[in-house]
Design a protein around this motif. Structure first.
Motif, mmCIF file in Angstrom:
data_model
loop_
_atom_site.group_PDB
_atom_site.id
_atom_site.type_symbol
_atom_site.label_atom_id
_atom_site.label_comp_id
_atom_site.label_asym_id
_atom_site.label_seq_id
_atom_site.Cartn_x
_atom_site.Cartn_y
_atom_site.Cartn_z
ATOM 1 N N SER A 122 4.037 -6.757 -4.148
ATOM 2 C CA SER A 122 3.798 -5.836 -5.266
ATOM 3 C C SER A 122 2.478 -5.107 -5.047
ATOM 4 O O SER A 122 1.636 -5.552 -4.258
ATOM 5 C CB SER A 122 3.761 -6.583 -6.600
ATOM 6 O OG SER A 122 2.695 -7.489 -6.617
ATOM 7 N N THR A 123 2.320 -3.971 -5.751
ATOM 8 C CA THR A 123 1.035 -3.281 -5.697
ATOM 9 C C THR A 123 0.028 -4.095 -6.487
ATOM 10 O O THR A 123 0.378 -4.746 -7.460
ATOM 11 C CB THR A 123 1.147 -1.862 -6.296
ATOM 12 O OG1 THR A 123 2.043 -1.904 -7.386
ATOM 13 C CG2 THR A 123 1.616 -0.861 -5.289
ATOM 14 N N GLY A 140 0.856 -1.190 0.000
ATOM 15 C CA GLY A 140 0.000 0.000 0.000
ATOM 16 C C GLY A 140 0.887 1.234 0.000
ATOM 17 O O GLY A 140 2.012 1.200 0.494
ATOM 18 N N ARG A 171 3.332 2.044 -9.315
ATOM 19 C CA ARG A 171 3.398 0.602 -9.082
ATOM 20 C C ARG A 171 4.735 0.284 -8.430
ATOM 21 O O ARG A 171 5.761 0.892 -8.749
ATOM 22 C CB ARG A 171 3.286 -0.167 -10.396
ATOM 23 C CG ARG A 171 1.885 -0.102 -10.977
ATOM 24 C CD ARG A 171 1.619 -1.292 -11.852
ATOM 25 N NE ARG A 171 1.684 -2.550 -11.103
ATOM 26 C CZ ARG A 171 1.690 -3.756 -11.656
ATOM 27 N NH1 ARG A 171 1.667 -3.881 -12.961
ATOM 28 N NH2 ARG A 171 1.740 -4.843 -10.920
#
Ligand SMILES: CC(C)(COP(=O)(O)OP(=O)(O)OC[C@H]1O[C@@H](n2cnc3c(N)ncnc32)[C@H](O)[C@@H]1OP(=O)(O)O)[C@@H](O)C(=O)NCCC(=O)NCCS
Length: 272
Positions: free
Chosen positions: A270-271, A207, A222
């Motif tokens: 990861s996003t 986040g 990202r």
């Protein structure tokens, strides 16, 4: 062993798609061949040779030489008509290296470099803001002290809530992400490190939030985190330009002018 050393300065053409980021990873301890290292020197410009001469320790000189070769060799792999020695670099007001010559800028290649104990990582894509950081996470550090000093209150709070045995790894997760972000912005430590936050409380997810002092709305980013081996962590930050959405990372294990091998490094955060 480096039996396939080639000194012809003719990197093969690599395709970099609009939706890709390539991560060129080089373990500089694997680059030992004296003739190869000497050859790398012939690619450097006067500014780089000056920096090379000023390093006090041989291992720093070695790392610098290999990272310059990595950058030049990688760029030429996308544009073989420009040989490794031909690239010219400038910096922005915050010291971020960038392509200097108008013809080279037109190549549409964005890059960012990070290096630490034994490992150099170069991220390359076609557009947008791109930053990378690699850290050696076996080094001694006082995770709670450093998080109080450098992290946002949310990050420091989340780190301290973890069992002590996990705090050190979480520290490096935050550190690499924070570095990758400020490097993607191109402003380094001119962005207060406490003005933006990564929330790593959900396993595998990243986040992200910003305060006004970060000078960014915080949208469109990202982030990825990768484990290239047992001792290092890599973070990548990217915000796509208007024309493209970057979604894929491709990792390459490289010895400049010798070998390029695709590798699958574990992406552990990861996003979404
Ligand atoms: C200079 C800085 C941009 C990165 O430093 P770093 O993490 O020590 O080093 P890295 O190896 O990841 O990156 C260095 C490379 O970034 C590039 N770089 C330099 N200035 C940059 C900038 N403003 N933006 C993006 N990239 C930059 C350069 O290529 C540099 O390598 P080079 O000098 O060999 O060409 C900056 O973020 C810094 O000084 N950080 C200090 C580390 C720190 O205190 N971190 C606390 C985090 S919680």
């Amino acid at each position: 062993m480096q039996s396939s050393i080639c000194h012809d300065d003719a990197p093969r053409l690599l395709q970099l798609k609009q939706d890709e980021i390539h991560l060129w990873c080089c373990d500089d301890t694997q680059v030992k061949d004296a003739a190869l290292l000497q050859h790398y020197r012939t690619w450097l410009d006067e500014v780089e040779l000056g920096r090379l001469r000023r390093f006090h320790f041989a291992r720093h000189r070695h790392q610098f030489l290999v990272t310059r070769a990595l950058v030049r060799y990688a760029l030429s792999s996308y544009l073989p008509s420009t040989g490794p020695a031909a690239w010219r670099f400038g910096t922005n007001d915050y010291g971020r290296p960038m392509l200097a010559h108008p013809g080279m800028v037109a190549s549409g290649l964005e890059f960012n470099l990070s290096h630490t104990h034994c490992l150099a990582v170069l991220a390359i894509c076609h557009s947008g803001e791109l930053g990378v950081d690699v850290e050696y996470h076996r080094r001694p550090c006082d995770a709670t002290l450093l998080s109080d000093r450098f992290f946002s209150p949310l990050e420091a709070r989340q780190l301290k809530a973890l069992p002590e045995s996990q705090q050190r790894q979480r520290f490096f997760d935050h550190w690499t992400l924070k570095e990758a972000y400020i490097k993607a912005r191109g402003m380094g430590l001119a962005i207060p490190l406490s003005s933006f936050s990564f929330d790593l409380s959900a396993p595998g997810a990243i986040g992200f939030g910003v305060e006004p002092e970060a000078g960014d709305r915080g949208e469109g980013w990202r982030f990825w985190q990768l484990r290239p081996n047992a001792t290092h962590k890599i973070a990548v930050a990217h915000r796509a330009g208007e024309s493209a959405v970057m979604t894929k990372l491709r990792c390459l294990q490289v010895v400049p002018n010798v070998s390029i091998k695709p590798v699958d490094y574990t992406v552990f955060n990861s996003t979404r």
